[in-house]
Enzyme design. Structure first.
Site, mmCIF file in Angstrom:
data_model
loop_
_atom_site.group_PDB
_atom_site.id
_atom_site.type_symbol
_atom_site.label_atom_id
_atom_site.label_comp_id
_atom_site.label_asym_id
_atom_site.label_seq_id
_atom_site.Cartn_x
_atom_site.Cartn_y
_atom_site.Cartn_z
ATOM 1 N N SER A 12 40.881 37.740 53.512
ATOM 2 C CA SER A 12 40.904 37.197 52.147
ATOM 3 C C SER A 12 40.618 38.350 51.198
ATOM 4 O O SER A 12 39.633 39.075 51.367
ATOM 5 C CB SER A 12 39.812 36.141 51.983
ATOM 6 O OG SER A 12 39.517 35.993 50.602
ATOM 7 N N HIS A 37 45.225 36.296 53.089
ATOM 8 C CA HIS A 37 44.757 35.014 52.552
ATOM 9 C C HIS A 37 44.402 35.191 51.074
ATOM 10 O O HIS A 37 43.641 36.099 50.720
ATOM 11 C CB HIS A 37 43.534 34.594 53.370
ATOM 12 C CG HIS A 37 42.950 33.263 53.015
ATOM 13 N ND1 HIS A 37 43.424 32.076 53.532
ATOM 14 C CD2 HIS A 37 41.915 32.928 52.214
ATOM 15 C CE1 HIS A 37 42.700 31.067 53.062
ATOM 16 N NE2 HIS A 37 41.775 31.562 52.261
ATOM 17 N N ASP A 39 42.839 33.350 47.694
ATOM 18 C CA ASP A 39 42.003 32.236 47.251
ATOM 19 C C ASP A 39 42.208 31.971 45.767
ATOM 20 O O ASP A 39 41.688 32.697 44.918
ATOM 21 C CB ASP A 39 40.529 32.576 47.526
ATOM 22 C CG ASP A 39 40.222 32.514 49.005
ATOM 23 O OD1 ASP A 39 40.501 31.479 49.623
ATOM 24 O OD2 ASP A 39 39.703 33.509 49.552
ATOM 25 N N MET A 41 41.401 29.780 42.629
ATOM 26 C CA MET A 41 40.326 28.881 42.176
ATOM 27 C C MET A 41 40.507 28.586 40.693
ATOM 28 O O MET A 41 40.761 29.500 39.898
ATOM 29 C CB MET A 41 38.966 29.538 42.398
ATOM 30 C CG MET A 41 38.730 29.947 43.841
ATOM 31 S SD MET A 41 37.067 30.569 44.074
ATOM 32 C CE MET A 41 37.164 31.162 45.776
ATOM 33 N N HIS A 70 45.593 29.646 49.507
ATOM 34 C CA HIS A 70 44.603 28.567 49.592
ATOM 35 C C HIS A 70 44.327 28.090 48.176
ATOM 36 O O HIS A 70 43.677 28.789 47.402
ATOM 37 C CB HIS A 70 43.351 29.146 50.279
ATOM 38 C CG HIS A 70 42.216 28.193 50.409
ATOM 39 N ND1 HIS A 70 40.953 28.600 50.798
ATOM 40 C CD2 HIS A 70 42.133 26.852 50.232
ATOM 41 C CE1 HIS A 70 40.152 27.550 50.842
ATOM 42 N NE2 HIS A 70 40.839 26.478 50.494
ATOM 43 N N MET A 72 42.432 26.133 45.736
ATOM 44 C CA MET A 72 41.208 25.385 45.402
ATOM 45 C C MET A 72 41.346 24.957 43.945
ATOM 46 O O MET A 72 40.700 25.486 43.030
ATOM 47 C CB MET A 72 39.978 26.270 45.646
ATOM 48 C CG MET A 72 39.675 26.399 47.132
ATOM 49 S SD MET A 72 38.664 27.836 47.506
ATOM 50 C CE MET A 72 39.931 29.087 47.603
ATOM 51 N N MET A 141 37.046 24.206 56.189
ATOM 52 C CA MET A 141 36.139 25.077 55.437
ATOM 53 C C MET A 141 34.788 25.130 56.155
ATOM 54 O O MET A 141 34.206 24.094 56.464
ATOM 55 C CB MET A 141 35.916 24.552 54.018
ATOM 56 C CG MET A 141 37.092 24.713 53.069
ATOM 57 S SD MET A 141 37.700 26.401 52.881
ATOM 58 C CE MET A 141 36.241 27.271 52.327
ATOM 59 N N GLY A 146 34.417 28.311 46.880
ATOM 60 C CA GLY A 146 34.101 28.800 45.533
ATOM 61 C C GLY A 146 33.732 30.272 45.489
ATOM 62 O O GLY A 146 33.995 30.929 44.496
ATOM 63 N N ASP A 179 37.573 29.091 57.548
ATOM 64 C CA ASP A 179 37.414 29.934 56.360
ATOM 65 C C ASP A 179 35.987 29.848 55.824
ATOM 66 O O ASP A 179 35.541 28.772 55.402
ATOM 67 C CB ASP A 179 38.422 29.432 55.301
ATOM 68 C CG ASP A 179 38.462 30.289 54.046
ATOM 69 O OD1 ASP A 179 37.781 31.328 54.002
ATOM 70 O OD2 ASP A 179 39.195 29.906 53.114
ATOM 71 N N GLY A 180 35.311 30.997 55.822
ATOM 72 C CA GLY A 180 34.014 31.086 55.176
ATOM 73 C C GLY A 180 32.901 31.503 56.107
ATOM 74 O O GLY A 180 32.610 30.837 57.095
ATOM 75 N N GLY A 181 32.298 32.642 55.786
ATOM 76 C CA GLY A 181 31.100 33.078 56.509
ATOM 77 C C GLY A 181 31.354 33.560 57.928
ATOM 78 O O GLY A 181 30.440 33.541 58.752
ATOM 79 N N GLY A 201 36.724 37.478 54.867
ATOM 80 C CA GLY A 201 36.665 38.102 53.546
ATOM 81 C C GLY A 201 35.735 39.286 53.548
ATOM 82 O O GLY A 201 36.140 40.432 53.792
ATOM 83 N N SER A 202 34.438 39.014 53.326
ATOM 84 C CA SER A 202 33.478 40.110 53.237
ATOM 85 C C SER A 202 33.296 40.849 54.566
ATOM 86 O O SER A 202 32.772 41.965 54.576
ATOM 87 C CB SER A 202 32.130 39.585 52.731
ATOM 88 O OG SER A 202 31.712 38.475 53.489
HETATM 89 C C1 DX5 Z 1 35.750 30.536 49.820
HETATM 90 C C2 DX5 Z 1 37.105 31.142 50.173
HETATM 91 C C3 DX5 Z 1 37.075 32.053 51.355
HETATM 92 C C4 DX5 Z 1 36.134 33.211 51.215
HETATM 93 C C5 DX5 Z 1 35.972 33.939 52.509
HETATM 94 O O1 DX5 Z 1 35.910 29.629 48.798
HETATM 95 O O2 DX5 Z 1 38.039 30.114 50.468
HETATM 96 O O3 DX5 Z 1 38.390 32.476 51.705
HETATM 97 O O4 DX5 Z 1 36.540 34.080 50.226
HETATM 98 O O5 DX5 Z 1 35.052 34.962 52.298
HETATM 99 P P1 DX5 Z 1 33.872 35.292 53.333
HETATM 100 O O6 DX5 Z 1 34.548 35.607 54.633
HETATM 101 O O7 DX5 Z 1 33.165 36.424 52.717
HETATM 102 O O8 DX5 Z 1 33.037 34.034 53.439
HETATM 103 ZN ZN ZN Z 2 40.054 30.634 51.405
#
Ligand code: DX5
Ligand code: ZN
Length: 228
Positions: A12, A37, A39, A41, A70, A72, A141, A146, A179-181, A201-202
């Site tokens: 992401s 990916h 995101d 928002m 994605h 959101m 998720m 967010g 997706d996430g963490g 992502g991170s």
């Molecule tokens: C959260 C996003 C994710 C997020 C993933 O709302 O949909 O794609 O950016 O980032 P990490 O991997 O850092 O949680």
């Molecule tokens: Zn995402």
């Protein structure tokens, strides 16, 4: 017999350096990312605002990889055509954000785009049962959407497993994305639970190492030969 799908890593760009976006995307591609990916928002469905079709178009020019968008966004059905024209290969909408989910997914397919449905941590797997035969991918998720860099919600592992069982029955060819963490310490767990597309992502875009080195380290947590 159940087909084992190769694991796809989908960086992401949310935590990438937007001042050097094309290079950041290219670095992920060279590091063996399978999808990119994106995101999107809207500040209403989630408490954050990111970008729209214009940026998707810019990323389209920077890579040949599939663009996994994605959304959101409240009432995503308003923007499907614009994102497909911008170069999206898949559009994932939230079950919570559209009143006529079945129709929205059909509209995505009619645009010759892969159709995905996402659910928030609080939404039960049952909420999407009736649309599973329509989708190419399902996104579970594992944080509340967010923001990047949030902590993985541990109870989501059993939810991934439950979703996988429903999908085996109702859409065995579809991808199960999470997706996430997701980081080095839990990527093997989500894959063991049944995910075959992992958004990172991170764990990929951070100041500690290059995207390629981070992707290598993530891959090394998985069994050899299972990652594309
Ligand atoms: C959260 C996003 C994710 C997020 C993933 O709302 O949909 O794609 O950016 O980032 P990490 O991997 O850092 O949680
Ligand atoms: Zn995402």
């Amino acid at each position: 017999m159940k087909t084992v799908k190769p694991v796809i890593l989908a960086p992401s760009i949310l935590t990438a350096d937007f001042g050097h976006l094309a290079e950041q995307v290219a670095a992920a591609e060279q590091g063996g990312a399978g999808w990119i990916h994106l995101d999107v928002m809207d500040g209403t469905f989630v408490p954050n605002i990111t970008f729209g079709p214009l940026l998707v178009q810019a990323v389209r020019r920077a890579t040949l990889l599939p663009l996994d968008v994605h959304l959101m966004v409240e009432q995503p059905e308003r923007y499907l055509g614009e994102f497909v024209s911008a170069g999206a290969d898949s559009l994932t909408v939230h079950a919570e954000a559209t009143r006529h989910l079945h129709r929205t997914l059909q509209q995505i397919t009619a645009l010759n785009c892969r159709a995905g449905v996402a659910i928030n941590p609080a939404t039960p797997v049952e909420a999407v049962r009736e649309v599973l035969p329509l989708v190419d991918q399902v996104l579970v998720m594992t944080v509340n959407p967010g923001f990047g860099s949030q902590r993985f919600i541990e109870t989501m592992t059993s939810k991934i497993r439950r979703m996988g069982r429903w999908m085996d029955e109702l859409c065995p060819l579809a991808d199960l994305e999470v997706d996430g963490g997701i980081h080095l310490h839990n990527i093997a767990d989500v894959v063991a639970a049944g995910a075959n597309v992992v958004v990172v992502g991170s764990a990929v875009y951070n100041p500690q190492a290059t995207p390629a080195a981070n992707l290598d380290a993530l891959r090394s947590q998985l069994g050899k030969g299972t990652v594309s």
